[in-house]
Design a protein around this motif. Structure first.
Motif, PDB file in Angstrom:
ATOM      1  N   THR A   4       0.828  -1.205   0.000  1.00 20.88           N
ATOM      2  CA  THR A   4       0.000   0.000   0.000  1.00 20.88           C
ATOM      3  C   THR A   4       0.865   1.257   0.000  1.00 20.88           C
ATOM      4  OG1 THR A   4      -1.738  -1.149   1.235  1.00 20.88           O
ATOM      5  CG2 THR A   4      -1.807   1.258   1.234  1.00 20.88           C
ATOM      6  N   ALA A   5       1.889   1.259   0.867  1.00 24.19           N
ATOM      7  CA  ALA A   5       2.786   2.415   0.953  1.00 24.19           C
ATOM      8  C   ALA A   5       3.547   2.618  -0.353  1.00 24.19           C
ATOM      9  CB  ALA A   5       3.761   2.240   2.115  1.00 24.19           C
ATOM     10  N   THR A   6       3.969   1.501  -0.964  1.00 22.15           N
ATOM     11  CA  THR A   6       4.690   1.580  -2.238  1.00 22.15           C
ATOM     12  C   THR A   6       3.819   2.178  -3.328  1.00 22.15           C
ATOM     13  OG1 THR A   6       6.026  -0.358  -1.672  1.00 22.15           O
ATOM     14  CG2 THR A   6       5.915   0.246  -3.996  1.00 22.15           C
ATOM     15  N   ASN A   7       2.571   1.723  -3.399  1.00 24.95           N
ATOM     16  CA  ASN A   7       1.641   2.246  -4.403  1.00 24.95           C
ATOM     17  C   ASN A   7       1.350   3.725  -4.176  1.00 24.95           C
ATOM     18  OD1 ASN A   7       1.446  -0.204  -5.720  1.00 24.95           O
ATOM     19  ND2 ASN A   7      -0.340  -0.881  -4.549  1.00 24.95           N
ATOM     20  N   GLU A   8       1.229   4.104  -2.899  1.00 24.44           N
ATOM     21  CA  GLU A   8       0.982   5.515  -2.571  1.00 24.44           C
ATOM     22  C   GLU A   8       2.167   6.375  -3.002  1.00 24.44           C
ATOM     23  OE1 GLU A   8       0.138   5.638   1.582  1.00 24.44           O
ATOM     24  OE2 GLU A   8      -1.941   4.941   1.360  1.00 24.44           O
ATOM     25  N   LEU A   9       3.396   5.853  -2.780  1.00 30.62           N
ATOM     26  CA  LEU A   9       4.597   6.587  -3.172  1.00 30.62           C
ATOM     27  C   LEU A   9       4.661   6.743  -4.692  1.00 30.62           C
ATOM     28  CD1 LEU A   9       7.317   7.890  -2.494  1.00 30.62           C
ATOM     29  CD2 LEU A   9       8.347   5.597  -2.534  1.00 30.62           C
ATOM     30  N   LYS A  10       4.369   5.651  -5.417  1.00 30.09           N
ATOM     31  CA  LYS A  10       4.375   5.711  -6.887  1.00 30.09           C
ATOM     32  C   LYS A  10       3.363   6.733  -7.386  1.00 30.09           C
ATOM     33  CE  LYS A  10       5.951   0.986  -7.865  1.00 30.09           C
ATOM     34  NZ  LYS A  10       5.565  -0.335  -8.415  1.00 30.09           N
ATOM     35  N   HIS A  11       2.184   6.761  -6.740  1.00 34.03           N
ATOM     36  CA  HIS A  11       1.140   7.705  -7.141  1.00 34.03           C
ATOM     37  C   HIS A  11       1.597   9.140  -6.895  1.00 34.03           C
ATOM     38  CE1 HIS A  11      -2.868   9.258  -7.928  1.00 34.03           C
ATOM     39  NE2 HIS A  11      -2.829   9.913  -6.768  1.00 34.03           N
ATOM     40  N   GLU A  12       2.221   9.365  -5.724  1.00 31.43           N
ATOM     41  CA  GLU A  12       2.700  10.710  -5.389  1.00 31.43           C
ATOM     42  C   GLU A  12       3.769  11.167  -6.385  1.00 31.43           C
ATOM     43  OE1 GLU A  12       4.651  13.255  -1.645  1.00 31.43           O
ATOM     44  OE2 GLU A  12       4.311  11.089  -1.450  1.00 31.43           O
ATOM     45  N   ILE A  13       4.701  10.254  -6.730  1.00 32.16           N
ATOM     46  CA  ILE A  13       5.755  10.583  -7.693  1.00 32.16           C
ATOM     47  C   ILE A  13       5.146  10.900  -9.051  1.00 32.16           C
ATOM     48  CG2 ILE A  13       7.685   9.595  -9.022  1.00 32.16           C
ATOM     49  CD1 ILE A  13       8.465   8.071  -6.444  1.00 32.16           C
ATOM     50  N   SER A  14       4.148  10.105  -9.462  1.00 33.31           N
ATOM     51  CA  SER A  14       3.484  10.325 -10.743  1.00 33.31           C
ATOM     52  C   SER A  14       2.808  11.696 -10.780  1.00 33.31           C
ATOM     53  CB  SER A  14       2.457   9.216 -10.987  1.00 33.31           C
ATOM     54  OG  SER A  14       1.788   9.425 -12.208  1.00 33.31           O
ATOM     55  N   GLN A  15       2.143  12.059  -9.678  1.00 30.03           N
ATOM     56  CA  GLN A  15       1.469  13.350  -9.606  1.00 30.03           C
ATOM     57  C   GLN A  15       2.472  14.504  -9.686  1.00 30.03           C
ATOM     58  OE1 GLN A  15      -1.733  12.323 -10.276  1.00 30.03           O
ATOM     59  NE2 GLN A  15      -2.419  13.912  -8.851  1.00 30.03           N
ATOM     60  N   LEU A  16       3.587  14.348  -8.976  1.00 32.29           N
ATOM     61  CA  LEU A  16       4.614  15.397  -8.972  1.00 32.29           C
ATOM     62  C   LEU A  16       5.289  15.520 -10.339  1.00 32.29           C
ATOM     63  CD1 LEU A  16       6.217  14.819  -5.453  1.00 32.29           C
ATOM     64  CD2 LEU A  16       4.977  16.865  -6.195  1.00 32.29           C
ATOM     65  N   LEU A  17       5.503  14.378 -11.013  1.00 36.25           N
ATOM     66  CA  LEU A  17       6.089  14.418 -12.354  1.00 36.25           C
ATOM     67  C   LEU A  17       5.175  15.166 -13.324  1.00 36.25           C
ATOM     68  CD1 LEU A  17       7.498  10.790 -12.593  1.00 36.25           C
ATOM     69  CD2 LEU A  17       8.863  12.875 -12.808  1.00 36.25           C
ATOM     70  N   ARG A  18       3.864  14.916 -13.177  1.00 40.47           N
ATOM     71  CA  ARG A  18       2.893  15.619 -14.029  1.00 40.47           C
ATOM     72  C   ARG A  18       2.923  17.120 -13.755  1.00 40.47           C
ATOM     73  NH1 ARG A  18      -0.735  12.452 -13.178  1.00 40.47           N
ATOM     74  NH2 ARG A  18      -0.731  11.281 -15.122  1.00 40.47           N
ATOM     75  N   GLU A  19       2.994  17.457 -12.457  1.00 39.68           N
ATOM     76  CA  GLU A  19       3.052  18.870 -12.071  1.00 39.68           C
ATOM     77  C   GLU A  19       4.342  19.527 -12.566  1.00 39.68           C
ATOM     78  OE1 GLU A  19       3.116  21.623  -7.997  1.00 39.68           O
ATOM     79  OE2 GLU A  19       2.498  19.510  -7.872  1.00 39.68           O
ATOM     80  N   TYR A  20       5.469  18.780 -12.488  1.00 32.72           N
ATOM     81  CA  TYR A  20       6.748  19.350 -12.904  1.00 32.72           C
ATOM     82  C   TYR A  20       6.782  19.594 -14.418  1.00 32.72           C
ATOM     83  CZ  TYR A  20      11.713  20.125 -13.591  1.00 32.72           C
ATOM     84  OH  TYR A  20      12.916  20.685 -13.942  1.00 32.72           O
ATOM     85  N   GLN A  21       6.183  18.680 -15.179  1.00 29.57           N
ATOM     86  CA  GLN A  21       6.151  18.850 -16.625  1.00 29.57           C
ATOM     87  C   GLN A  21       5.406  20.129 -17.024  1.00 29.57           C
ATOM     88  OE1 GLN A  21       4.692  15.333 -18.609  1.00 29.57           O
ATOM     89  NE2 GLN A  21       6.528  14.147 -18.159  1.00 29.57           N
ATOM     90  N   GLN A  22       4.443  20.508 -16.203  1.00 26.83           N
ATOM     91  CA  GLN A  22       3.656  21.705 -16.512  1.00 26.83           C
ATOM     92  C   GLN A  22       4.290  22.981 -15.967  1.00 26.83           C
ATOM     93  OE1 GLN A  22      -0.110  20.635 -14.794  1.00 26.83           O
ATOM     94  NE2 GLN A  22      -0.666  19.260 -16.478  1.00 26.83           N
ATOM     95  N   SER A  23       4.890  22.878 -14.767  1.00 29.03           N
ATOM     96  CA  SER A  23       5.365  24.092 -14.088  1.00 29.03           C
ATOM     97  C   SER A  23       6.872  24.318 -14.158  1.00 29.03           C
ATOM     98  CB  SER A  23       4.959  24.047 -12.612  1.00 29.03           C
ATOM     99  OG  SER A  23       5.673  23.000 -11.933  1.00 29.03           O
ATOM    100  N   ARG A  24       7.641  23.205 -14.294  1.00 33.92           N
ATOM    101  CA  ARG A  24       9.107  23.267 -14.224  1.00 33.92           C
ATOM    102  C   ARG A  24       9.552  23.971 -12.946  1.00 33.92           C
ATOM    103  NH1 ARG A  24      11.392  19.375 -17.221  1.00 33.92           N
ATOM    104  NH2 ARG A  24      10.040  19.053 -19.004  1.00 33.92           N
ATOM    105  N   SER A  25       8.830  23.700 -11.874  1.00 34.09           N
ATOM    106  CA  SER A  25       9.113  24.321 -10.579  1.00 34.09           C
ATOM    107  C   SER A  25      10.312  23.646  -9.906  1.00 34.09           C
ATOM    108  CB  SER A  25       7.878  24.210  -9.677  1.00 34.09           C
ATOM    109  OG  SER A  25       8.217  24.397  -8.321  1.00 34.09           O
ATOM    110  N   GLU A  26      11.245  24.459  -9.431  1.00 37.35           N
ATOM    111  CA  GLU A  26      12.408  23.913  -8.731  1.00 37.35           C
ATOM    112  C   GLU A  26      11.978  23.221  -7.440  1.00 37.35           C
ATOM    113  OE1 GLU A  26      16.599  25.522  -6.767  1.00 37.35           O
ATOM    114  OE2 GLU A  26      15.614  26.692  -8.349  1.00 37.35           O
ATOM    115  N   ARG A  27      10.952  23.755  -6.791  1.00 38.68           N
ATOM    116  CA  ARG A  27      10.446  23.154  -5.555  1.00 38.68           C
ATOM    117  C   ARG A  27       9.936  21.735  -5.814  1.00 38.68           C
ATOM    118  NH1 ARG A  27       5.576  22.180  -4.000  1.00 38.68           N
ATOM    119  NH2 ARG A  27       4.695  23.436  -5.695  1.00 38.68           N
TER     120      ARG A  27
END
Length: 258
Positions: A4-27
Motif C-alpha cells: 500500500t505504501a509503495t503504491n501511494e509513493l508511486k502515485h505521489e511521484i506520478s502526480q509530482l512528475l505531471r506537475e513538474y512537466q507543466q510548471s518546471r518548478s524547482e520546488r
C-alpha cells in the motif's frame, strides 16, 4: 515498505512528475529528488564497493543523473520512472569515474561466478533447449537472484561500449554501433554522456536473444564465431541477429536512414 505504501509513493511521484512537466518548478523537482533518493543510494552503494571514491561524492554525482532523468521523463510514454531513471543515475556515476581514470574493480568471487555461469548456461541450454532464465542460473550457482543480477551488471559495466567494432553486413559493407549516435566525431572513449544513456536504454528494449547477441559483440568484443559457440547458435544466426539488432536500434533511437 508495504504494498500500500509503495503504491501511494508511486502515485505521489506520478502526480509530482505531471506537475513538474507543466510548471518546471524547482520546488517540485527537489521533492522528486528526495522521494527518489533511494535509487541513487542503491547505485552509490553498488559502486562504492568497486572504487575508492567516497559515498558522498557518488551520491552527489548520482543525484545529477536523477535530475537529468526528471527533466527528460515523459509520462505519456507509460514508462516506470524508476526504470527510466536508473540508466541516467548509473551513467552519470560511470562518466564521473571514467573522467577520474578510476578502474572499476569486480570482486574476484564474482569473476569466478561469471566464468562458472558460462559453462552452466551451456549445460542448461542443452537440457531445456532454450536460454536459461536468471533465476535458473542463480539457483545453479547457489546464489540469490539479486546477486546474480549484480554480477551481470558489473560485467556489462566493466568497460565503455565498444562502438567502433566493425560488423560486416552482407552486401551493404561494414557498419558499427557508433553510427547510431548523432555526432560521427565521437569515439567510444569520448562518447557524449547522453548518447551513452540513449544506447543503454535502447538496448534494454530489444528482445532477449537479439540483445544478448548485440551485447556479446559490442560489450564483450567477442567475434561472431565466439558468440555462436557461447549461445549455442549458428554464425549465420549471429550475423542475422546483429543486423536485426542494429536496425531496431536505429528505429528506437530515431536515426535517419541515408
Amino acid at each position: 515498505m508495504s504494498t500500500t505504501a509503495t503504491n501511494e509513493l508511486k502515485h505521489e511521484i506520478s502526480q509530482l512528475l505531471r506537475e513538474y512537466q507543466q510548471s518546471r518548478s524547482e520546488r517540485v523537482r527537489n521533492q522528486l529528488v528526495q522521494l527518489n533518493l533511494g535509487l541513487v543510494r542503491k547505485e552509490a552503494h553498488y559502486w562504492i564497493n568497486q572504487c575508492h571514491e567516497s559515498y558522498e561524492d557518488l551520491l552527489q554525482v548520482g543525484c545529477i543523473g536523477l535530475i537529468r532523468a526528471i527533466e527528460k521523463f515523459e509520462l505519456s510514454k507509460g514508462n516506470a520512472f524508476s526504470s527510466y531513471a536508473m540508466p541516467y543515475i548509473r551513467g552519470e556515476i560511470q562518466h564521473y569515474l571514467r573522467d577520474k581514470g578510476v578502474t572499476v574493480r569486480i570482486p574476484r568471487r564474482w569473476l569466478a561466478l561469471q566464468q562458472q555461469a558460462v559453462g552452466i548456461s551451456r549445460s542448461l541450454r542443452e537440457q531445456y533447449n532454450r536460454q536459461p532464465t536468471d533465476g535458473e542460473l542463480a539457483t545453479a550457482l547457489e546464489i540469490t537472484l539479486s546477486e546474480w543480477q549484480e554480477i551481470k551488471l558489473a560485467w556489462i559495466n566493466r568497460a565503455p561500449l565498444s562502438l567502433d567494432v566493425p560488423i560486416q553486413d552482407g552486401e551493404e559493407g561494414a557498419t558499427c554501433l557508433g553510427e547510431l549516435v548523432p555526432d560521427s566525431n565521437y569515439r567510444s572513449f569520448q562518447l557524449a554522456q547522453e548518447d551513452q544513456i540513449r544506447l543503454q536504454q535502447a538496448l534494454v528494449q530489444l528482445e532477449q536473444r537479439t540483445r544478448e547477441v548485440v551485447e556479446c559483440v559490442f560489450l564483450q568484443d567477442l567475434t561472431q564465431k565466439q558468440v555462436a559457440e557461447l549461445l549455442g547458435i549458428s554464425v549465420v544466426t549471429v550475423s542475422r541477429q546483429v543486423k536485426k539488432g542494429l536496425n531496431l536500434l536505429k528505429n528506437i533511437m530515431g536515426v535517419a536512414e541515408d
